[in-house]
Design a protein around this motif. Structure first.
Motif, short mmCIF file in Angstrom:
data_model
loop_
_atom_site.label_atom_id
_atom_site.label_comp_id
_atom_site.label_asym_id
_atom_site.label_seq_id
_atom_site.Cartn_x
_atom_site.Cartn_y
_atom_site.Cartn_z
N ALA A 172 0.83 -1.21 0.00
CA ALA A 172 0.00 0.00 0.00
C ALA A 172 0.85 1.25 0.00
CB ALA A 172 -0.92 -0.01 1.21
N GLY A 173 1.96 1.25 0.77
CA GLY A 173 2.84 2.41 0.80
C GLY A 173 3.48 2.69 -0.54
N ALA A 174 3.91 1.62 -1.24
CA ALA A 174 4.51 1.80 -2.55
C ALA A 174 3.49 2.32 -3.56
CB ALA A 174 5.12 0.48 -3.03
N ARG A 175 2.29 1.81 -3.51
CA ARG A 175 1.24 2.27 -4.44
C ARG A 175 0.81 3.69 -4.13
NH1 ARG A 175 -3.31 -2.04 -3.96
NH2 ARG A 175 -4.33 -0.66 -5.46
N SER A 176 0.90 4.09 -2.85
CA SER A 176 0.51 5.46 -2.48
C SER A 176 1.39 6.49 -3.17
CB SER A 176 0.60 5.63 -0.96
OG SER A 176 -0.32 4.82 -0.29
N VAL A 177 2.66 6.15 -3.39
CA VAL A 177 3.59 7.12 -3.97
C VAL A 177 3.08 7.59 -5.33
CG1 VAL A 177 5.92 7.43 -4.86
CG2 VAL A 177 5.57 6.24 -2.68
N ALA A 178 2.64 6.66 -6.17
CA ALA A 178 2.15 7.03 -7.50
C ALA A 178 0.90 7.89 -7.41
CB ALA A 178 1.88 5.77 -8.32
N TRP A 179 0.00 7.58 -6.49
CA TRP A 179 -1.23 8.36 -6.36
C TRP A 179 -0.96 9.73 -5.76
CZ3 TRP A 179 -5.43 7.62 -8.92
CH2 TRP A 179 -5.77 6.35 -9.37
N LEU A 180 0.03 9.83 -4.87
CA LEU A 180 0.38 11.15 -4.32
C LEU A 180 0.95 12.05 -5.41
CD1 LEU A 180 1.96 10.01 -0.94
CD2 LEU A 180 -0.15 11.32 -1.21
N ARG A 181 1.69 11.47 -6.34
CA ARG A 181 2.18 12.28 -7.47
C ARG A 181 1.01 12.78 -8.30
NH1 ARG A 181 6.17 13.51 -10.90
NH2 ARG A 181 7.85 12.54 -9.74
N ARG A 182 0.03 11.92 -8.55
CA ARG A 182 -1.13 12.36 -9.31
C ARG A 182 -1.94 13.40 -8.55
NH1 ARG A 182 -1.57 6.58 -10.11
NH2 ARG A 182 -0.98 6.00 -12.23
N ALA A 183 -1.94 13.29 -7.22
CA ALA A 183 -2.74 14.22 -6.41
C ALA A 183 -2.22 15.65 -6.46
CB ALA A 183 -2.80 13.74 -4.96
N GLY A 184 -0.92 15.82 -6.75
CA GLY A 184 -0.36 17.16 -6.88
C GLY A 184 -0.58 18.01 -5.64
N ARG A 185 -1.20 19.17 -5.80
CA ARG A 185 -1.40 20.10 -4.69
C ARG A 185 -2.34 19.56 -3.63
NH1 ARG A 185 -6.04 23.52 -5.91
NH2 ARG A 185 -7.14 22.64 -7.72
N ARG A 186 -3.11 18.52 -3.95
CA ARG A 186 -4.01 17.92 -2.96
C ARG A 186 -3.32 16.87 -2.09
NH1 ARG A 186 -9.38 19.11 -4.69
NH2 ARG A 186 -9.46 19.74 -6.90
N ALA A 187 -2.05 16.56 -2.37
CA ALA A 187 -1.37 15.48 -1.65
C ALA A 187 -1.26 15.74 -0.15
CB ALA A 187 0.00 15.24 -2.25
N PRO A 188 -0.86 16.97 0.30
CA PRO A 188 -0.82 17.18 1.75
C PRO A 188 -2.17 16.96 2.43
CG PRO A 188 0.41 18.89 0.60
CD PRO A 188 -0.33 18.12 -0.45
N GLU A 189 -3.25 17.36 1.76
CA GLU A 189 -4.57 17.15 2.34
C GLU A 189 -4.89 15.66 2.44
OE1 GLU A 189 -7.29 19.24 -0.11
OE2 GLU A 189 -6.24 21.17 0.07
N ALA A 190 -4.35 14.86 1.52
CA ALA A 190 -4.59 13.42 1.58
C ALA A 190 -4.01 12.82 2.85
CB ALA A 190 -3.99 12.74 0.34
N PHE A 191 -2.84 13.31 3.29
CA PHE A 191 -2.27 12.82 4.55
C PHE A 191 -3.18 13.16 5.72
CE2 PHE A 191 1.51 12.45 2.00
CZ PHE A 191 2.24 11.45 2.61
N LEU A 192 -3.71 14.39 5.75
CA LEU A 192 -4.60 14.78 6.84
C LEU A 192 -5.89 13.96 6.83
CD1 LEU A 192 -4.40 18.69 7.08
CD2 LEU A 192 -3.29 16.97 8.50
N ALA A 193 -6.44 13.76 5.64
CA ALA A 193 -7.67 12.98 5.54
C ALA A 193 -7.45 11.55 6.01
CB ALA A 193 -8.19 13.00 4.10
N ALA A 194 -6.31 10.97 5.64
CA ALA A 194 -6.00 9.61 6.06
C ALA A 194 -5.76 9.54 7.56
CB ALA A 194 -4.78 9.09 5.31
N ARG A 195 -5.15 10.59 8.11
CA ARG A 195 -4.88 10.61 9.55
C ARG A 195 -6.16 10.64 10.36
NH1 ARG A 195 -3.42 14.61 13.43
NH2 ARG A 195 -1.90 13.82 14.94
N LYS A 196 -7.19 11.30 9.84
CA LYS A 196 -8.46 11.38 10.57
C LYS A 196 -9.17 10.04 10.64
CE LYS A 196 -9.24 16.24 9.43
NZ LYS A 196 -10.07 17.22 8.69
N ARG A 197 -8.76 9.11 9.76
CA ARG A 197 -9.35 7.78 9.81
C ARG A 197 -8.90 7.00 11.04
NH1 ARG A 197 -10.76 5.62 4.40
NH2 ARG A 197 -10.67 7.34 2.92
N GLY A 198 -7.83 7.48 11.68
CA GLY A 198 -7.32 6.83 12.88
C GLY A 198 -6.28 5.80 12.56
#
Length: 576
Positions: free
Chosen positions: A353-379
């Motif tokens: 999952a961590g390796a696959r996340s790298v490719a999606w974070l590149r696609r996310a561009g400016r939204r990538a930092p928000e993706a970390f926060l959103a994932a963190r709220k999941r607990g």
């Protein structure tokens, strides 16, 4: 021997004397004693000293695991403590706070060994104190050769696996591979061995001009700063910054360009200096075939991904491997069940999952930092051996993958609805019209070219390698750069192309020099964006004409045509 289990007197070889190797040796001795089994553990401590001594980030879980292995964790390891990890992408930033126990950065460099060496030595001491022996030999291969029935009893009882190391061979009942991603031995370990896949990386040490860093105690992950870099880590310690860039096509020149951008954006202090740089590899997912009769792989050779910070996963594989070897180490089926399925399954799922996340974070561009926060709220929802990314309890790799995938899809759709505009640097240093940079690894050619240019009244800074050039360009853009083709880290044509693509240097004139005056070299220089190609030895008149830049939009240099005839009369200047 007793069935498939190791018993007292069994001999176990560990290939690799790094943190994984020393940790496995300590775990084998500790778990063996707990079962009343006395093992003969030999560690082949192969490998060269680190050219770039990495620090170590100790999470609370890391410190607990080290203590459980008998490794003392002194308070003086707490040289520098991180307040958190900042995630950056396309100008957007989000801070992920450190866990309650804190993130310790263990590091003595440049006044002593790096953190990796410090922790490795502590684990080695703990393993040695429990009876493990360390041997300074490089292993060439591991062979499965059961002794013949006619062999003497000591040979028959010493195990079916032969470790060949620099001409010698010793028999063992079990062998573990703990060499990290640098040397997996491929099928020299056992047939069909498939370790963790890897991704290219470049790491370096950056020294600051101040005696102590004034930057905030934050680790930083800069996502996609350049097309060739998936992620750039900036990890501050007490007196330096450790830098790590990873991506399938990353090169040392790419790392240097990223450091220019980091200095521009205030992520590095003014006056930084690159002290060491080296290419490396990072684990990028789980291995597929990790066990054979009496053989297994641990640490980064088995599983991992680039978003891990700390040693928790590596130390966890050591504990799982020790239990697997003791309970069923001589059977492939038993090792597969006890070590892989029961021990590593959650870590392998996290690594994928961590390796696959790298490719999606590149696609996310400016939204990538928000993706970390959103994932963190999941607990921090994970298994017993499941951990978070970036040394944090949350987000977990699976939660990050889900958030990164959603952010990436939103960004792709959003990009269809807006016009892409290239960002302009917020603070671009002013051009110095009398400043020239000379880059050549030949000291005689460097000195001759410097004298030639200084005789015209220009200011000249000469560099022996391209690393220092990038550091200087970040602070003082020159009028022109005179660049040799053959350099230490990257060829001059590739470097010229990178300079022409970078916002800070795309308008700076680059003149490429080479002793190989061939049409394909000349054309390659022009294709890379150079304003001129100068065969070596360089003729002064030709150099002056190129530096005058007739027909170019760049500012005219301080050199004047009259300077050519003022004391510059050797027909050729600068050898090599």
């Amino acid at each position: 021997m007793s069935g498939d289990r190791l018993v007292s007197g069994s001999r176990v070889a560990v290939v690799g004397g790094g943190i994984a190797g020393a940790g496995l040796a300590a775990s084998l001795m500790f778990n063996g004693r707990a079962r009343g089994v006395s093992l003969d553990v030999r560690v082949y401590a192969q490998g060269e000293p680190d050219s770039v001594p990495p620090p170590v980030v100790l999470t609370p879980e890391c410190r607990s695991r080290l203590a459980a292995l008998g490794c003392r964790v002194p308070l003086d390891w707490r040289v520098h403590e991180l307040r958190g990890v900042e995630v950056i992408a396309e100008g957007r930033r989000e801070l992920l706070p450190a866990p309650a126990g804190g993130l310790w950065v263990v590091d003595n460099w440049p006044h002593g060994p790096g953190g990796m060496s410090v922790v490795r030595e502590a684990l080695t001491t703990a393993a040695t104190a429990q009876g493990a022996r360390f041997i300074s030999r490089r292993v060439d291969r591991v062979e499965h050769q059961p002794p013949s029935p006619d062999a003497p009893a000591p040979v028959r009882n010493s195990g079916p696996l032969v470790v060949r190391a620099q001409g010698s061979g010793e028999r063992f009942h079990a062998v573990a591979l703990a060499t990290g991603t640098g040397s997996s031995l491929a099928e020299s370990f056992f047939p069909d061995f498939q370790p963790a896949p890897t991704v290219a990386a470049v790491h370096a040490r950056v020294r600051q001009s101040a005696s102590r860093l004034s930057l905030a105690p934050l680790a930083r992950l800069w996502l996609s700063p350049l097309p060739t870099i998936d992620g750039l880590f900036l990890l501050p310690s007490a007196h330096s910054v450790y830098v790590l860039a990873f991506g399938p096509l990353v090169t040392p020149a790419d790392l240097c360009q990223a450091l220019m951008m980091a200095a521009r954006d205030g992520l590095l202090e003014e006056g930084f200096e690159l002290s060491a740089l080296e290419t490396t590899r990072l684990p990028f997912g789980p291995g597929r075939t990790l066990v054979a009769p009496g053989q297994l792989a641990v640490g980064p050779a088995a599983v991992g991904h680039p978003l891990q910070i700390g040693l928790s996963e590596t130390l966890a594989t050591c504990s799982r491997a020790a239990v697997g070897l003791l309970d069923g180490g001589l059977s492939t089926a038993a090792l597969e069940r006890r070590y892989v399925r029961n021990g590593l399954s959650e870590m392998m799922e996290d690594a994928a999952a961590g390796a696959r996340s790298v490719a999606w974070l590149r696609r996310a561009g400016r939204r990538a930092p928000e993706a970390f926060l959103a994932a963190r709220k999941r607990g921090a929802v994970g298994g017993v051996y499941s951990g978070g990314v970036l040394g944090l309890a949350a987000p977990t790799p699976l939660a990050l993958l889900a958030s990164a995938r959603w952010a990436g899809l939103r960004e792709v759709v959003g990009s269809w609805l807006r016009t892409t505009v290239e960002p302009v640097p917020t603070a671009m240093p002013s051009l110095e019209p009398d400043l020239y940079y000379v880059v050549d690894d030949d000291p005689d050619a460097r000195e001759a070219m410097t004298q030639l240019l200084e005789s015209t009244g220009a200011t000249v800074v000469a560099f022996a390698d391209e690393l220092a050039l990038f550091c200087a360009v970040a602070r003082r853009p020159p009028t022109a750069i005179l660049l040799d083709v053959v350099l230490h880290w990257v060829d001059g044509l590739r470097l010229c192309e990178g300079l022409k693509k970078h916002p800070l240097t795309r308008n700076t004139r680059v003149l490429v020099m080479s002793g190989l005056d061939r049409p394909h070299v000349r054309q390659g220089a022009l294709d890379a964006g150079a304003e001129a190609f100068l065969p070596k030895p360089v003729e002064p008149r030709q150099l002056m004409q190129a530096l005058l830049g007739e027909g170019l939009d760049a500012p005219r240099p301080a050199l004047r045509p009259a300077d050519v005839s003022a004391g510059l009369e050797p027909d050729r200047y600068a050898a090599s």
